[in-house]
Design an enzyme around this catalytic site. Structure first.
Site, PDB file in Angstrom:
ATOM      1  N   HIS A 287       3.581  -9.350   0.949  1.00  0.00           N
ATOM      2  CA  HIS A 287       3.270  -8.449   2.060  1.00  0.00           C
ATOM      3  C   HIS A 287       4.538  -7.938   2.748  1.00  0.00           C
ATOM      4  CE1 HIS A 287       1.383  -7.534   6.122  1.00  0.00           C
ATOM      5  NE2 HIS A 287       0.591  -6.896   5.299  1.00  0.00           N
TER       6      HIS A 287
ATOM      7  N   ARG B 191       0.878  -1.182   0.000  1.00  0.00           N
ATOM      8  CA  ARG B 191       0.000   0.000   0.000  1.00  0.00           C
ATOM      9  C   ARG B 191       0.908   1.221   0.000  1.00  0.00           C
ATOM     10  NH1 ARG B 191      -4.992  -2.221   1.242  1.00  0.00           N
ATOM     11  NH2 ARG B 191      -4.986  -3.922   2.762  1.00  0.00           N
TER      12      ARG B 191
END
Length: 710
Positions: A432, A372
């Protein structure tokens, strides 16, 4: 509890109900009189947004299982239907609590000059302004739709709010039913200009001026409803083009089945039943809301310019170690490993690291993971600048970052246009891990500089999430990072890591080894101790191993912000495990794990790790994650004896988990300590500040603090 697996329910808390417990603690902060009013309102709006996402993903999954006849039980022994029933009951209590808090805050805000009114409550001057505003700005955007056999029920988008108005034609008494979708591009709460902050909801404005919208008709009644749709994206293994698949899936997500229907208490019951028939799928949950629908929208009031009603402004410090080297990130890292504690220390240091790499003629390559990155990302710009300067730049962009998929597609396109080699990783796994590596040409040869983070490369969330950034020029870390990137980009499986442990390769196994080590220490008469800080603890294998460790005498302190499926303090199973959750001004997000290594914690021989992972099956089995040992003694002390100790010392924003799955607030007693306030007012980790116990704060005592219910 008929139909439950009793033994399983004795060993585990239900994941979904544990998450709802976390959101209840967030709501409790909206009731905390120690917080300024607008900050309390922020907590309330966050509890609303959180609940929306919970339905869009977690409840949607359970409804899907129910629809497909799946009877697989959760770790605590519940079927999907049993979980949905329990969720519905708990959510009813939560939403009632939200409305009660809103009424309390609304009154207090009004006393402070921030009012939420209806059209009928306005002064003549304010009414005249709103009349003009409705005519010129709102009326042209509204599209009333008649609800009758000639007009099929319209598609309502996810989180869409709609008014249904019953009208009667004045000339002949003919009844008409109209639906008006509130335009999502408009503010939900309209501010009337003036020194006093007066807000009116968009639905109140529409009903207040219904005569202009429906001339010749009298409004009989009006009601509001809102829907939440299944918004998760499932990746099919046969997807040949991941980018094309996600572009299509994002469009499909907007039409996912309705999972939750919220209706206002004043909605005509006949209309309510019609909505059930049109919108609700089997297992979907309907909530009747007596109050403000769409609590998350109240965040619009939080933006009001009233610093007296918010937390005091805080400006994070730039790390002193970098300043000591004239701002040269590479010189500082080359000199010594650096730890940076966000948000107390600025995320700008990460951006500087990449910007200097982009501008430095001696830097030849940059590799970066992006999970993100936000909508206005200086990180993306630095990578683009580096590529345009002729450097070799690789960006691993994770398209499966939930609710950021569309933004990540945009970033990927922009990076590719600049010449960045964009890689999307694995179809079945999410990347991640938060890693950046820079290869630089120096007099001694090529040197690799690495950044390992516990949080995202997101400049906005880095201001409110507590995370750890670790910078190192250790050649072993550089070689490991290079292997990890090669695995993601080329599926070249590493033969052996020198420092890192990676999932889904062997992180769970490594953690089990470390816990076993503490079990062996305790059984041999040495101290056995584990401290672990993370966002969620769900994995049954790890939980069972922790139970075994507790029975062996290992003292276990867990700091888990959100979901915790482990049951602490149960005789004969988890006597030596204690769990706390910290909810405060900042969102606790760092993942830090310490193992005593034969001594009580904290100690300098402890095995200390930072990680991108929580202890959940998805992190161990379906995500690319890392865990990294902290060997530098200074950094080791800073993380263990400052960050972890402060989290365990906190007694002003902490909750403790009981064996029955309920949390009780920790009481500060005569020695109040707020970990967020401490780090805001004390020297930075990377500076020359003393450890906690050297600054007049008491050393950590394993004697538990006093607790109070509430």
């Amino acid at each position: 509890m008929d139909g439950f697996d009793e033994e399983a329910s004795k060993r585990y808390n239900n994941r979904e109900l544990s998450w709802l417990g976390f959101n209840e603690r967030v709501l409790q902060e909206a009731q905390n009189g120690a917080h300024p009013l607008l900050e309390r309102l922020r907590f309330l709006s966050i509890s609303g947004d959180n609940l929306d996402e919970f339905y869009m993903v977690r409840v949607a999954g359970l409804v899907g299982q129910l629809g497909q006849g799946v009877e697989e039980r959760s770790a605590d022994g519940r079927t999907p239907l049993q979980q949905l029933v329990a969720i519905e009951k708990r959510v009813a209590e939560l939403t009632a609590g939200q409305q009660n808090v809103w009424q309390e805050l609304r009154e207090k805000l009004s006393e402070s000059g921030i009012c939420v009114k209806t059209v009928n409550d306005l002064s003549a001057e304010a009414f005249a302004w709103l009349d003009n505003h409705f005519t010129t700005q709102i009326f042209p955007v509204l599209t009333p739709q008649a609800l009758d056999p000639a007009h099929p029920f319209p598609f309502i988008p996810n989180k869409g709010i709609s008014l249904i108005i019953n009208l009667r034609r004045a000339s002949d008494g003919h009844a008409v039913r109209e639906l008006i979708m509130l335009p999502p591009t408009m503010p939900r709460l309209i501010r009337i200009p003036g020194e006093e902050a007066i807000y009116i909801s968009l639905e109140s404005v529409i009903t207040g001026f219904s005569g202009k919208l429906f001339p010749g008709y009298d409004m009989l009644n009006a009601g509001l409803f809102r829907i939440i749709r299944d918004s998760d994206i499932e990746v099919e293994e046969e997807a040949e083009d991941l980018v094309r698949y996600f572009r299509s899936a994002i469009k499909r997500r907007r039409r996912g089945q309705v999972i939750r229907l919220e209706v206002s208490a004043d909605l005509d019951p006949v209309i309510g039943r019609d909505l059930d028939d049109v919108l609700l799928a089997p297992g979907a949950i309907k909530s009747i809301i007596d109050g403000f629908i769409g609590i998350g929208s109240l965040s619009e009031i939080v933006d009001e310019d009233r610093p007296d009603l918010k937390f005091p402004a805080y400006s994070p410090r730039f790390p002193e170690r970098i300043r000591d080297h004239g701002g040269d990130c590479f010189a500082a890292i080359r000199s010594k490993d650096i730890v940076v504690h966000h948000p107390y220390e600025s995320f700008e240091v990460v951006i500087e690291f990449l910007q200097q790499a982009a501008a430095d003629p001696d830097v030849i390559a940059i590799k970066q993971t992006l999970y993100r990155a936000g909508k206005q990302s200086a990180v993306i710009k630095a990578l683009i600048d580096a590529a345009e300067a002729g450097k070799s730049v690789t960006a691993v962009v994770e398209l499966k970052a939930r609710f950021d998929e569309e933004q990540n597609l945009l970033w990927a396109s922009a990076l590719e246009r600049a010449g960045v080699q964009v890689v999307y990783g694995f179809i079945e796994w999410k990347t991640h891990a938060k890693i950046s590596m820079v290869v630089r040409r120096e007099a001694e040869g090529y040197r690799t500089y690495c950044h390992f983070g516990t949080g995202n490369y997101h400049p906005i969330t880095a201001k409110i999430y507590t995370d750890i950034s670790f910078f190192t020029a250790d050649p072993r870390a550089g070689r490991d990072a290079a292997q990890l990137f090669n695995y993601i980009t080329g599926y070249v499986e590493p033969e052996k890591f020198e420092l890192l442990t990676m999932s889904p390769r062997d992180m769970r196994a490594r953690l089990m080894e470390l816990i076993d080590q503490e079990i062996d220490n305790a059984r041999s008469g040495k101290s056995g101790a584990i401290w672990a800080k993370m966002n969620s603890l769900v994995d049954p294998m790890i939980i069972e191993k922790l139970y075994t460790a507790s029975n062996a005498g290992v003292q276990i302190e867990l700091i888990i912000r959100g979901i915790c499926c482990l049951k602490p303090q149960i005789p004969g199973m988890s006597d030596n495990i204690r769990v706390r959750s910290v909810i405060g001004r900042f969102l606790e997000h760092s993942r830090i794990w310490a193992f005593g290594n034969g001594k009580q914690l904290p100690n300098r021989q402890a095995q200390l790790y930072i990680s991108s992972a929580d202890w959940m099956p998805r992190n161990f089995d379906r995500r690319v994650e890392y865990m990294l040992p902290i060997e530098n003694s200074t950094v080791h002390d800073q993380i263990l004896q400052q960050v972890l100790v402060a989290n365990l010392l906190d007694n002003q924003q902490s909750w403790e988990l009981n064996s029955d799955g309920k949390y009780v607030r920790v009481h500060s007693g005569d020695k109040p300590f707020n970990l967020h306030r401490y780090f805001m007012t004390n020297p930075s980790l990377s500076g020359r500040g003393a450890a906690l116990h050297g600054d007049g704060v008491p050393k950590l005592s394993l004697k538990r603090p006093v607790r109070i219910d509430g």
